[in-house]
Design an enzyme around this catalytic site. Sequence first.
Site, mmCIF file in Angstrom:
data_model
loop_
_atom_site.group_PDB
_atom_site.id
_atom_site.type_symbol
_atom_site.label_atom_id
_atom_site.label_comp_id
_atom_site.label_asym_id
_atom_site.label_seq_id
_atom_site.Cartn_x
_atom_site.Cartn_y
_atom_site.Cartn_z
ATOM 1 N N LYS A 171 0.850 -1.201 0.000
ATOM 2 C CA LYS A 171 0.000 0.000 0.000
ATOM 3 C C LYS A 171 0.881 1.244 0.000
ATOM 4 O O LYS A 171 1.724 1.414 0.903
ATOM 5 C CB LYS A 171 -0.844 0.027 1.276
ATOM 6 C CG LYS A 171 -2.256 -0.466 1.096
ATOM 7 C CD LYS A 171 -2.960 -0.335 2.434
ATOM 8 C CE LYS A 171 -4.431 -0.428 2.302
ATOM 9 N NZ LYS A 171 -5.080 -0.310 3.619
HETATM 10 C C1 E4P Z 1 -8.578 0.231 3.860
HETATM 11 O O1 E4P Z 1 -7.769 -0.388 3.184
HETATM 12 C C2 E4P Z 1 -8.196 0.866 5.129
HETATM 13 O O2 E4P Z 1 -7.403 -0.038 5.848
HETATM 14 C C3 E4P Z 1 -9.335 1.233 6.028
HETATM 15 O O3 E4P Z 1 -10.576 0.844 5.475
HETATM 16 C C4 E4P Z 1 -9.287 2.641 6.499
HETATM 17 O O4 E4P Z 1 -10.410 2.903 7.267
HETATM 18 P P1 E4P Z 1 -10.494 4.070 8.332
HETATM 19 O O5 E4P Z 1 -11.003 5.299 7.632
HETATM 20 O O6 E4P Z 1 -11.472 3.552 9.331
HETATM 21 O O7 E4P Z 1 -9.118 4.299 8.911
#
Ligand code: E4P
Length: 234
Positions: free
Chosen positions: A85
């Site tokens: 990522k």
């Molecule tokens: C997605 O890949 C992320 O890990 C996650 O959904 C982020 O969510 P958040 O806005 O609750 O941090």
Amino acid sequence: MEIFIDSADLAEIKRWLDQGVIDGVTTNPSIMLKDRVFNLKKGAQTIASLVEPRPVSVEVTTNSLDEMMAQAREFAGWSPNIVVKIPVINQDGVPCFGVVRALTSEGIRVNATVALSLGHVMLAAKSGATYISIFTGRVADEGGDAPRLVKLAVWWLENWRYKSKIIVGSIREVINIQEAALAGAHVITIPPQFLAKMTDHKYSRETVRQFVDDAKKALEKMDKMAEPVMVGRT
Ligand code: E4P
């Protein structure tokens, strides 16, 4: 449409994997911290081997673009199903699409993350991201129309024949899962508590209870109606 689990909790990942409903895993540094994964390499490898060959997204932990490159190469070497990522921009607003492009050209799969606009999606797709994560909960936090953004993003990718897949993340309520599915999301990544919530239903429980009770009653009647010749038969 695929469903990923947004978690680093091994018990939850295994639980939903065993149900046959999980196509991959996403994590980020906050999830790792919450789920007490302090050794990133060991934690990522354990998840990767549990779910392989399904993809597991592991996020870089630095604001420096050079360090992102180095970390991404290292993470990708941990297991063939690790997807790295990379945020679309860093915390200073510096675009990270060049990192995505360089990694993609090395054959490393990238999940371009923290996408909050159609502009982010378009640039991430052009840079060659395998996945693009739209954080719909955070879009909605700011008053944005998240389902419309997902719909436009999917339309744009398909219209111009980009291969990137949209992952909808940042789920806040079960309704967000339905909204993302109806907007055409390729993947929705769901925290375990929402998988549990979208599964249970008190009326389904009650209906199953009624069927089990009636089946017992029917069996009792069948036993009473059984012919005497059956008794004692070997
Ligand atoms: C997605 O890949 C992320 O890990 C996650 O959904 C982020 O969510 P958040 O806005 O609750 O941090």
